[in-house]
Structure formats: structure tokens, C-alpha cells
Design a protein around this motif. Structure first.
Motif, PDB file in Angstrom:
ATOM      1  N   ILE A 171      -6.787  23.757 -42.472  1.00 20.86           N
ATOM      2  CA  ILE A 171      -7.205  24.344 -41.198  1.00 20.86           C
ATOM      3  C   ILE A 171      -7.804  23.249 -40.334  1.00 20.86           C
ATOM      4  O   ILE A 171      -8.718  22.537 -40.745  1.00 20.86           O
ATOM      5  CB  ILE A 171      -8.245  25.470 -41.377  1.00 20.86           C
ATOM      6  CG1 ILE A 171      -7.583  26.733 -41.937  1.00 20.86           C
ATOM      7  CG2 ILE A 171      -8.918  25.795 -40.042  1.00 20.86           C
ATOM      8  CD1 ILE A 171      -8.502  27.935 -41.967  1.00 20.86           C
ATOM      9  N   ASP A 172      -7.255  23.120 -39.132  1.00 19.42           N
ATOM     10  CA  ASP A 172      -7.811  22.246 -38.121  1.00 19.42           C
ATOM     11  C   ASP A 172      -8.650  23.147 -37.205  1.00 19.42           C
ATOM     12  O   ASP A 172      -8.125  24.100 -36.623  1.00 19.42           O
ATOM     13  CB  ASP A 172      -6.657  21.573 -37.363  1.00 19.42           C
ATOM     14  CG  ASP A 172      -7.126  20.557 -36.343  1.00 19.42           C
ATOM     15  OD1 ASP A 172      -7.980  20.913 -35.516  1.00 19.42           O
ATOM     16  OD2 ASP A 172      -6.625  19.426 -36.368  1.00 19.42           O
ATOM     17  N   THR A 173      -9.950  22.841 -37.105  1.00 16.17           N
ATOM     18  CA  THR A 173     -10.834  23.736 -36.341  1.00 16.17           C
ATOM     19  C   THR A 173     -10.478  23.758 -34.851  1.00 16.17           C
ATOM     20  O   THR A 173     -10.554  24.806 -34.211  1.00 16.17           O
ATOM     21  CB  THR A 173     -12.317  23.336 -36.509  1.00 16.17           C
ATOM     22  OG1 THR A 173     -12.458  21.938 -36.230  1.00 16.17           O
ATOM     23  CG2 THR A 173     -12.814  23.620 -37.920  1.00 16.17           C
ATOM     24  N   CYS A 174     -10.052  22.607 -34.308  1.00 16.20           N
ATOM     25  CA  CYS A 174      -9.643  22.571 -32.898  1.00 16.20           C
ATOM     26  C   CYS A 174      -8.405  23.439 -32.687  1.00 16.20           C
ATOM     27  O   CYS A 174      -8.359  24.268 -31.777  1.00 16.20           O
ATOM     28  CB  CYS A 174      -9.371  21.134 -32.452  1.00 16.20           C
ATOM     29  SG  CYS A 174      -8.522  21.006 -30.866  1.00 16.20           S
ATOM     30  N   HIS A 175      -7.404  23.253 -33.557  1.00 15.08           N
ATOM     31  CA  HIS A 175      -6.173  24.031 -33.421  1.00 15.08           C
ATOM     32  C   HIS A 175      -6.461  25.526 -33.560  1.00 15.08           C
ATOM     33  O   HIS A 175      -5.928  26.343 -32.799  1.00 15.08           O
ATOM     34  CB  HIS A 175      -5.141  23.618 -34.478  1.00 15.08           C
ATOM     35  CG  HIS A 175      -4.733  22.174 -34.405  1.00 15.08           C
ATOM     36  ND1 HIS A 175      -3.912  21.586 -35.333  1.00 15.08           N
ATOM     37  CD2 HIS A 175      -5.035  21.209 -33.497  1.00 15.08           C
ATOM     38  CE1 HIS A 175      -3.728  20.316 -35.014  1.00 15.08           C
ATOM     39  NE2 HIS A 175      -4.400  20.063 -33.905  1.00 15.08           N
ATOM     40  N   GLY A 176      -7.272  25.863 -34.556  1.00 14.81           N
ATOM     41  CA  GLY A 176      -7.589  27.279 -34.791  1.00 14.81           C
ATOM     42  C   GLY A 176      -8.281  27.897 -33.588  1.00 14.81           C
ATOM     43  O   GLY A 176      -7.933  28.988 -33.136  1.00 14.81           O
TER      44      GLY A 176
ATOM     45  N   LYS B  82      -4.525  24.687 -26.178  1.00 14.44           N
ATOM     46  CA  LYS B  82      -4.517  23.247 -25.881  1.00 14.44           C
ATOM     47  C   LYS B  82      -4.896  22.475 -27.138  1.00 14.44           C
ATOM     48  O   LYS B  82      -5.966  22.674 -27.688  1.00 14.44           O
ATOM     49  CB  LYS B  82      -5.542  22.931 -24.791  1.00 14.44           C
ATOM     50  CG  LYS B  82      -4.995  23.079 -23.408  1.00 14.44           C
ATOM     51  CD  LYS B  82      -5.926  22.391 -22.405  1.00 14.44           C
ATOM     52  CE  LYS B  82      -5.563  22.818 -21.001  1.00 14.44           C
ATOM     53  NZ  LYS B  82      -6.657  23.446 -20.270  1.00 14.44           N
ATOM     54  N   ASP B  83      -4.027  21.551 -27.569  1.00 15.84           N
ATOM     55  CA  ASP B  83      -4.325  20.702 -28.729  1.00 15.84           C
ATOM     56  C   ASP B  83      -4.970  19.416 -28.244  1.00 15.84           C
ATOM     57  O   ASP B  83      -4.330  18.383 -28.159  1.00 15.84           O
ATOM     58  CB  ASP B  83      -3.022  20.423 -29.501  1.00 15.84           C
ATOM     59  CG  ASP B  83      -3.267  19.586 -30.741  1.00 15.84           C
ATOM     60  OD1 ASP B  83      -4.426  19.231 -31.010  1.00 15.84           O
ATOM     61  OD2 ASP B  83      -2.282  19.277 -31.437  1.00 15.84           O
ATOM     62  N   ARG B  84      -6.253  19.531 -27.866  1.00 12.33           N
ATOM     63  CA  ARG B  84      -6.981  18.331 -27.425  1.00 12.33           C
ATOM     64  C   ARG B  84      -8.314  18.253 -28.157  1.00 12.33           C
ATOM     65  O   ARG B  84      -9.182  19.104 -27.984  1.00 12.33           O
ATOM     66  CB  ARG B  84      -7.191  18.354 -25.913  1.00 12.33           C
ATOM     67  CG  ARG B  84      -5.913  17.924 -25.161  1.00 12.33           C
ATOM     68  CD  ARG B  84      -6.190  17.695 -23.700  1.00 12.33           C
ATOM     69  NE  ARG B  84      -7.194  16.659 -23.488  1.00 12.33           N
ATOM     70  CZ  ARG B  84      -7.945  16.579 -22.385  1.00 12.33           C
ATOM     71  NH1 ARG B  84      -7.814  17.455 -21.426  1.00 12.33           N
ATOM     72  NH2 ARG B  84      -8.837  15.609 -22.256  1.00 12.33           N
ATOM     73  N   HIS B  85      -8.441  17.228 -29.009  1.00  7.00           N
ATOM     74  CA  HIS B  85      -9.613  17.106 -29.872  1.00  7.00           C
ATOM     75  C   HIS B  85     -10.807  16.526 -29.112  1.00  7.00           C
ATOM     76  O   HIS B  85     -10.642  15.597 -28.329  1.00  7.00           O
ATOM     77  CB  HIS B  85      -9.301  16.191 -31.059  1.00  7.00           C
ATOM     78  CG  HIS B  85      -8.138  16.663 -31.891  1.00  7.00           C
ATOM     79  ND1 HIS B  85      -7.777  16.061 -33.067  1.00  7.00           N
ATOM     80  CD2 HIS B  85      -7.278  17.697 -31.726  1.00  7.00           C
ATOM     81  CE1 HIS B  85      -6.730  16.694 -33.589  1.00  7.00           C
ATOM     82  NE2 HIS B  85      -6.393  17.684 -32.779  1.00  7.00           N
ATOM     83  N   ALA B  86     -11.985  17.076 -29.379  1.00  5.30           N
ATOM     84  CA  ALA B  86     -13.220  16.553 -28.786  1.00  5.30           C
ATOM     85  C   ALA B  86     -14.153  16.080 -29.893  1.00  5.30           C
ATOM     86  O   ALA B  86     -13.989  16.450 -31.058  1.00  5.30           O
ATOM     87  CB  ALA B  86     -13.905  17.645 -27.963  1.00  5.30           C
TER      88      ALA B  86
HETATM   89 ZN   LIG Z   1      -4.386  18.279 -32.989  1.00  2.00          ZN
END
Ligand SMILES: [Zn+2]
Ligand SMILES: [Zn+2]
Length: 294
Positions: free
Chosen positions: A187-192, A237-241
Motif C-alpha cells: 500500500i502506497d499511502t499517497c496513492h491510496g 493525482k500521483d504526486r508524492h509530498a
Molecule cells: Zn506514486
């Protein structure tokens, strides 16, 4: 301030570059005292791969032991599309994933993490069928059968025709693969969050994990990509912070890193690498996460 995840009894690291040779990635991880790491095992912008040298492989494994990098995962190339309706790309993607597994096995890496593809117009069901067919063929290869490398399927932010933004799609895939223990989920928390699952509050996280457990099963969860999100909840939006500096925020990450169902899992940062507060961003984000640990 604690700056060592091992002392905190957690598995924590970041995606690190292999520039100059794969073993250099271990040095980069060790510089930050990580005990977990993620790499690309080759140049992921290209279909062709350079063979790993024996020396590189030995050095990679020796350094991992020496520096105590307990967990390592290889992220597959973004060129792969195992759900593609186009035969040439689908075949190349299958070969590509087998090659990723072979390289991970050579390096002694326990898992490859992959995005599960996009149906590019053929429809979700058809995309899932293509993906499952590809994975079943990969399962029958000698490379897969003679290795212990597991395949982790990562959730996505959605958008376009990408598979895996809805937990039920990941569940359908694992179901079709008979929930073999050679697979798991990342699980990617940003993607989720971008896909509409709330990770920003403790209650939100509990509901999210309840749904994951229902659709996939918490036992299947093997890795967390710890990324804050530039985009809002459900923005796709797949943009990581940086951790705590996006829309998930501090409260969400405190809940994630201490949740009883998640706290034993490896946490890997894929946050931006630019300087932050005059320091290396990884240093700032790793410290932040460690200070959230209760
Ligand atoms: Zn990503
Ligand atoms: Zn990720």
C-alpha cells in the motif's frame, strides 16, 4: 532525537539510487542509518538491462550484512504493463518481470514490487484477466520456481485506465491467483489517499484498513510506501509530498506508523529528494517518521 530505526524496533528506509553500481545503493542507505531499502535493479527507463557482475552482487550482499539492511525490495520498471491488450507490450512486460525476479534473486532481495498495469481502453475486467494470465505464465518459469522472490502488487492513485486503485481490484487479482503465498500487496499511502481512501485521521485509517481487510485481507499486506500526497483525498493525482507536508499530514502518519496492523511492516519512503530545510530531504523525512513512533 533518535536516528536509528533498529533501536525503535521498526523497519524503515527509502528508495535509494543505484548510480555507480547496485552496491552503492547500500552505502546510500547506510549513510542514513536505514535498515530497509528499495532500489531499481537496473535503468528502468530502458527495456534492455546490463548484466550484474559477480563482484557487484557480492559487494551488495556483504554491505547489506555489514550495515544491517534487513529488508530490501526491488521496484520494477515503469515500462511494464502486464494488463496491456497489446500482445507485443504484454509479452515484453512478462519477460521484463521475469528479468526483475532473476536480478532480485541474484542480489538476494526478497521481493519485487510492481505496479499492476493499465487496461488502456479494453476495460477493467479484461485488464485484470490479462494481468492474471501474465502472472500465471510467470509462475511457471524456472526463474520464478527456483527463487524465493515474492511479487508485491502496489495500489495506484487511479486516473486514466490504471488497475489497482480500488482495493477490490487487488482482491480480485489475488483471488484469481488462489492467494498464493508468493504474492502480497504494497500500500502506497499517497496513492491510496488520492484514490479516495482516508489516511489523514485515525478514524479514516481504521475505516480504510477495514475495507482493505474485507476486499483483500490484512495478511496479504507486506509493505508500506510512506508518502504524503500533494493532491486532495480522491484527487487521483500521483504526486508524492514530504511526510507531514501534504494533504495526509502529521496526524495521518502518526496513525499509520503506530497502527497495530501496520507497525511491524517495512516502511519505505518515496518522497522527493530535493533539499529540505537545508538538509537532505531523506534525513528530514526519516527523522520525522522516527519521532512519530510511539
Ligand atoms: Zn506514486
Ligand atoms: Zn509507491
Amino acid at each position: 532525537m533518535v536516528n536509528n530505526p533498529t533501536e525503535l524496533d521498526m523497519l524503515l528506509g527509502a528508495h535509494v539510487s543505484i548510480a555507480g553500481g547496485v552496491d552503492n545503493a547500500v552505502d546510500r542507505a547506510a549513510d542514513f542509518e536505514m535498515n530497509a531499502m528499495q532500489i531499481f535493479s537496473h535503468n528502468v527507463r530502458s527495456w534492455s538491462t546490463r548484466e550484474l557482475t559477480g563482484e557487484e552482487i557480492d559487494k551488495f550482499q556483504e554491505k547489506r550484512k555489514e550495515f544491517g539492511i534487513e529488508y530490501a525490495v526491488a521496484h520494477t520498471s515503469y515500462l511494464l504493463n502486464l494488463a496491456s491488450p497489446k500482445d507485443d507490450l504484454w509479452k515484453k512486460s512478462k519477460k521484463g518481470l521475469v528479468e526483475e525476479i532473476r536480478r532480485a534473486d541474484l542480489l538476494g532481495i526478497q521481493a519485487v514490487n510492481t505496479h499492476i498495469g493499465a487496461h488502456t481502453g479494453s476495460g477493467m475486467e479484461s485488464g485484470i484477466n490479462r494481468l492474471v494470465a501474465a502472472l500465471k505464465e510467470i509462475e511457471s518459469t524456472d526463474v520464478f520456481q527456483n527463487s524465493e522472490v515474492n511479487i508485491l502488487l502496489e495500489n495506484t492513485a487511479g486516473g486514466g485506465t490504471k488497475l489497482g486503485s480500488d482495493f477490490s481490484e487487488l482482491g480480485d487479482v489475488l483471488d484469481a491467483l488462489n492467494y498464493s503465498n508468493r504474492y502480497g500487496v504494497c500500500i502506497d499511502t499517497c496513492h491510496g489517499f488520492a484514490a479516495g481512501y482516508d489516511f489523514a485521521t485515525e478514524t479514516g485509517l481504521e475505516e480504510t484498513l477495514e475495507e482493505f481487510d474485507h476486499e483483500v485481507g490484512l495478511d496479504e499486506l507486506k509493505l508500506i510506501h510512506l508518502n504524503d500526497s500533494v493532491g486532495d483525498l480522491g484527487s487521483r493525482k500521483d504526486r508524492h509530498a514530504h511526510i507531514g507536508r501534504g494533504k495526509i499530514g502529521d496526524e495521518g502518519f502518526v496513525a499509520v506508523v503506530n497502527n497495530p496492523n501496520l507497525r511491524e511492516l517495512p516502511f519505505i519512503l518515496e518522497t522527493p529528494k530535493e533539499k529540505l530545510d537545508g538538509k537532505e530531504a531523506d534525513r528530514v523525512n526519516l527523522d520525522k517518521v522516527m519521532n512519530m513512533r510511539e
